[in-house]
Enzyme design. Structure first.
Site, PDB file in Angstrom:
ATOM      1  N   SER A 130     -12.639  -3.934   1.010  1.00  0.00           N
ATOM      2  CA  SER A 130     -12.829  -3.400   2.474  1.00  0.00           C
ATOM      3  C   SER A 130     -14.296  -3.293   2.609  1.00  0.00           C
ATOM      4  O   SER A 130     -15.096  -2.717   1.776  1.00  0.00           O
ATOM      5  CB  SER A 130     -12.067  -2.060   2.664  1.00  0.00           C
ATOM      6  OG  SER A 130     -10.639  -2.118   2.571  1.00  0.00           O
ATOM      7  N   LYS A 148      -6.809   4.864   8.314  1.00  0.00           N
ATOM      8  CA  LYS A 148      -7.870   5.438   8.083  1.00  0.00           C
ATOM      9  C   LYS A 148      -8.416   6.796   8.721  1.00  0.00           C
ATOM     10  O   LYS A 148      -9.638   6.517   9.604  1.00  0.00           O
ATOM     11  CB  LYS A 148      -8.863   4.340   8.123  1.00  0.00           C
ATOM     12  CG  LYS A 148      -8.554   3.116   7.436  1.00  0.00           C
ATOM     13  CD  LYS A 148      -8.865   3.411   5.760  1.00  0.00           C
ATOM     14  CE  LYS A 148      -8.443   2.187   4.933  1.00  0.00           C
ATOM     15  NZ  LYS A 148      -8.523   2.195   3.546  1.00  0.00           N
ATOM     16  N   ARG A 184       0.864  -1.220   0.056  1.00  0.00           N
ATOM     17  CA  ARG A 184       0.240   0.008  -0.065  1.00  0.00           C
ATOM     18  C   ARG A 184       0.926   1.175  -0.017  1.00  0.00           C
ATOM     19  O   ARG A 184       1.625   1.446   0.977  1.00  0.00           O
ATOM     20  CB  ARG A 184      -0.833  -0.027   1.245  1.00  0.00           C
ATOM     21  CG  ARG A 184      -2.064   1.085   1.472  1.00  0.00           C
ATOM     22  CD  ARG A 184      -2.783   1.039   2.347  1.00  0.00           C
ATOM     23  NE  ARG A 184      -3.875   1.849   2.619  1.00  0.00           N
ATOM     24  CZ  ARG A 184      -3.963   3.100   2.948  1.00  0.00           C
ATOM     25  NH1 ARG A 184      -2.805   3.393   3.787  1.00  0.00           N
ATOM     26  NH2 ARG A 184      -5.075   3.748   2.919  1.00  0.00           N
TER      27      ARG A 184
END
Length: 347
Positions: free
Chosen positions: A248, A277, A179
């Protein structure tokens, strides 16, 4: 006239030797693949496909081809390559033998045209069948690895990225997601290639976050999509049936939507608030418990999970967890990886 006939016979004998060698090569490779389907996967259907292909190949192996064999005079018997001397894991073994079979079938397709008009078309069809078998089997392998994996590491940008990832792999990590949201594409491509190779060396799955193009470019095992990313059906069309697609989810509605779309696995969270997040409210342990009771596909609890709260997540029903900071910022990633995995296997 006699000389021309003799030359034709010599060429015919060479063709027979080529066909003989590649018929043997194709059958040997198929048998190696078949043994894994039979004993490793206990899959009668895949083993049956291999057996059928072996028998089809054997049908063309005539006595005149075998009679042309000249093993002592074959200049290729002593040729070898270092890569043939080692296999890192079962995946590399299977891939090497699929390549072996496909190359042999292509040779048989071309030289077979000199032997029998029907031989070329027969081996062309077999080659396509082997391509399909490879897609099905390698996809099966990935799904099996996904089911077995307990710990899922999602990378974050750090200077010692490769050292941390390899340390985690040494600790038993079998599932990695790359990521990287801010780096230039050339940097992402280079990093993804290196991480893909590391995962390949250790027999781990390698997933790319968001980017289908990057996943294809480095031959990743799959991709992970957020709720705002492209539809799973679009990703599947681009990636094919054999790669993994994750999604997700933050609540039961998103979970059911991802399952209906055809996700291979889902992320469940964020369990706790996390800077990864930022601004997203925690889904909490209640959603973990819901997933444990209602999710029919593999799922991974994610979001703020570390050594201090993993037992609460496990008690809520999680068998797989994803971590970011607790490993990417660990002083001893190998030991932390081993700890997480040991706790996940306690139940």
């Amino acid at each position: 006239m006699v000389e021309a006939h003799s030359q034709k016979q010599q060429v015919q004998q060479v063709v027979y030797r080529i066909l003989d060698a590649n018929l043997d090569r194709a059958r040997e490779g198929l048998r190696i693949i078949e043994e894994w389907c039979r004993f490793g996967l206990n899959d009668a259907q895949l083993a049956g496909v291999c057996k059928h292909l072996r028998q089809e190949v054997g049908h063309w192996h005539t006595l005149e081809m075998r009679a042309a064999r000249d093993t002592p005079g074959d200049a290729g018997t002593d040729l070898t390559h270092p890569q043939e001397e080692q296999r890192a894991n079962i995946t590399s073994l299977l891939q090497a033998n699929f390549c072996r079979v496909q190359e042999a079938l292509r040779v048989l397709e071309e030289y077979g045209k000199l032997y029998d008009p029907n031989m070329g078309s027969a081996f062309k069809q077999m080659r396509y069948q082997v391509y399909t078998l490879e897609s099905n089997l390698m996809g099966y392998q990935r799904h099996q690895s996904l089911w077995r994996s307990r710990l899922y590491l999602v990378t974050s940008p750090v200077d010692n990225l490769f050292e941390i990832v390899e340390a985690a792999l040494k600790g038993g990590l079998t599932l990695l997601q790359y990521r990287e949201k801010t780096a230039d594409d050339l940097i992402r491509l280079e990093q993804a290639k290196k991480l893909r190779q590391l995962c390949h060396d250790y027999g781990a799955l390698f997933i790319i976050n968001d980017r289908v193009d990057l996943a294809l470019a480095v031959d990743a095992d799959g991709i992970h999509l957020g709720q705002q990313d492209i539809p799973i059906a679009t990703a599947r069309k681009l990636l094919g049936p054999q790669r993994l697609i994750g999604r997700s989810t933050t609540n039961p509605q998103e979970m059911q939507g991802a399952i209906a779309e055809g996700a291979d696995y889902i992320g469940v969270g964020p369990v706790y608030e996390t800077p990864t997040k930022a601004g997203k409210a925690a889904a909490g342990l209640e959603y973990v418990s819901y997933a444990a009771k209602n999710c029919p596909i593999p799922w991974v609890a994610i979001g703020g999970i570390d050594t201090s709260n993993i037992h609460d997540v496990i008690d809520a029903g999680a068998q797989k967890v994803a971590v970011v900071r607790s490993l990417m910022q660990a002083e001893q990633p190998t030991l932390v990886t081993q700890y997480f995995i040991s706790q996940l296997y306690r139940k």
